[in-house]
Design an enzyme around this catalytic site. Sequence first.
Site, PDB file in Angstrom:
ATOM      1  N   HIS A  90      -1.174 -11.022   7.133  1.00  9.72           N
ATOM      2  CA  HIS A  90      -1.743  -9.707   7.440  1.00  9.72           C
ATOM      3  C   HIS A  90      -2.466  -9.753   8.791  1.00  9.72           C
ATOM      4  CE1 HIS A  90      -2.048  -9.208   2.824  1.00  9.72           C
ATOM      5  NE2 HIS A  90      -1.152  -8.331   3.215  1.00  9.72           N
ATOM      6  N   LYS A 147      -3.986  -0.798 -11.498  1.00  8.37           N
ATOM      7  CA  LYS A 147      -3.832  -2.256 -11.320  1.00  8.37           C
ATOM      8  C   LYS A 147      -5.179  -2.951 -11.472  1.00  8.37           C
ATOM      9  CE  LYS A 147      -0.093  -2.803  -7.940  1.00  8.37           C
ATOM     10  NZ  LYS A 147       0.075  -3.205  -6.536  1.00  8.37           N
ATOM     11  N   ARG A 207       8.247  -9.191   6.501  1.00 13.49           N
ATOM     12  CA  ARG A 207       8.407 -10.645   6.418  1.00 13.49           C
ATOM     13  C   ARG A 207       9.861 -11.056   6.419  1.00 13.49           C
ATOM     14  NH1 ARG A 207       4.240 -10.332   1.575  1.00 13.49           N
ATOM     15  NH2 ARG A 207       5.617  -8.576   1.322  1.00 13.49           N
ATOM     16  N   SER A 233       0.295 -12.100  -1.054  1.00 12.91           N
ATOM     17  CA  SER A 233      -0.991 -12.234  -1.747  1.00 12.91           C
ATOM     18  C   SER A 233      -0.752 -12.736  -3.172  1.00 12.91           C
ATOM     19  CB  SER A 233      -1.729 -10.893  -1.773  1.00 12.91           C
ATOM     20  OG  SER A 233      -2.001 -10.476  -0.456  1.00 12.91           O
TER      21      SER A 233
HETATM   22  P1  ADP Z   1       1.174  -3.528  -0.605  1.00  8.54           P
HETATM   23  O1  ADP Z   1       0.787  -3.666  -2.041  1.00  8.54           O
HETATM   24  O2  ADP Z   1       0.959  -2.166  -0.039  1.00  8.54           O
HETATM   25  O3  ADP Z   1       2.523  -4.096  -0.236  1.00  8.54           O
HETATM   26  P2  ADP Z   1       0.059  -5.845   0.668  1.00  8.54           P
HETATM   27  O4  ADP Z   1      -1.373  -6.166   0.834  1.00  8.54           O
HETATM   28  O5  ADP Z   1       0.867  -6.775  -0.162  1.00  8.54           O
HETATM   29  O6  ADP Z   1       0.061  -4.379   0.115  1.00  8.54           O
HETATM   30  O7  ADP Z   1       0.748  -5.706   2.078  1.00  8.54           O
HETATM   31  C1  ADP Z   1       0.305  -4.771   3.040  1.00  8.54           C
HETATM   32  C2  ADP Z   1       1.265  -4.798   4.212  1.00  8.54           C
HETATM   33  O8  ADP Z   1       1.239  -6.086   4.813  1.00  8.54           O
HETATM   34  C3  ADP Z   1       2.730  -4.550   3.847  1.00  8.54           C
HETATM   35  O9  ADP Z   1       3.350  -3.868   4.908  1.00  8.54           O
HETATM   36  C4  ADP Z   1       3.310  -5.925   3.727  1.00  8.54           C
HETATM   37  O10 ADP Z   1       4.690  -5.947   3.985  1.00  8.54           O
HETATM   38  C5  ADP Z   1       2.537  -6.620   4.836  1.00  8.54           C
HETATM   39  N1  ADP Z   1       2.449  -8.050   4.620  1.00  8.54           N
HETATM   40  C6  ADP Z   1       2.093  -8.712   3.519  1.00  8.54           C
HETATM   41  N2  ADP Z   1       2.137 -10.048   3.710  1.00  8.54           N
HETATM   42  C7  ADP Z   1       2.557 -10.229   4.986  1.00  8.54           C
HETATM   43  C8  ADP Z   1       2.837 -11.356   5.794  1.00  8.54           C
HETATM   44  N3  ADP Z   1       2.758 -12.594   5.332  1.00  8.54           N
HETATM   45  N4  ADP Z   1       3.244 -11.140   7.052  1.00  8.54           N
HETATM   46  C9  ADP Z   1       3.385  -9.886   7.500  1.00  8.54           C
HETATM   47  N5  ADP Z   1       3.151  -8.779   6.812  1.00  8.54           N
HETATM   48  C10 ADP Z   1       2.743  -8.942   5.564  1.00  8.54           C
END
Ligand code: ADP
Length: 172
Positions: free
Chosen positions: A22, A46, A95, A132
């Site tokens: 992120h 959730k 990703r 995550s």
């Molecule tokens: P959501 O539940 O909305 O997917 P996340 O916190 O999992 O929330 O992800 C938020 C954003 O960050 C999404 O666009 C996701 O694709 C991106 N994201 C998550 N992990 C990574 C990573 N390792 N590298 C790049 N982007 C990521």
Amino acid sequence: MPSGKEVLAVFPGSFDPITNGHLDVIRRSLSVFSELIVAVGVNPAKEPLFTGPERVAMIEELVKQWPNVRVDLFTGLTVDYVKSKNAQVILRGLRNLTDVQYEFEMALTNRAVADIETVFIMTGFRYGFTTSTLIREIGRYGGDISELIPASVYKKLQERLKEQEAQGNGDV
Ligand code: ADP
């Protein structure tokens, strides 16, 4: 990218917890946008590992190095939040191809219902498999995730997992 135009973007997500993936996307986006709001979504359906305010506090600590990045909490539809902030675009991280499939649908839906564009940024190569969910799982079983999350988040994660274990809540 000096476009001569001020662009405020919203980066929505669960961030439970925030990872280096992120942060990599946030850092890269700052060469494209003049301002960014990292918007932590609270989904009442959730059960998160960290509460909304805890997630916000962890992110705030990490982004204070960038004065044009703010952190906020939101509930409800992302597009409603984006409009309420007068932001022009949604930022999402990619990703891999699995993300593309899902994000493509979301981006088209958000454009159809609210006329809001989504801008995607590819993550740094080494974060292509960082989620995550995996961080929470690997952390629970004592795996080494120190390269994938900031040290401050690692510490909070260990504390939270210990608390849960003590409460006999380890499977959540
Ligand atoms: P959501 O539940 O909305 O997917 P996340 O916190 O999992 O929330 O992800 C938020 C954003 O960050 C999404 O666009 C996701 O694709 C991106 N994201 C998550 N992990 C990574 C990573 N390792 N590298 C790049 N982007 C990521």
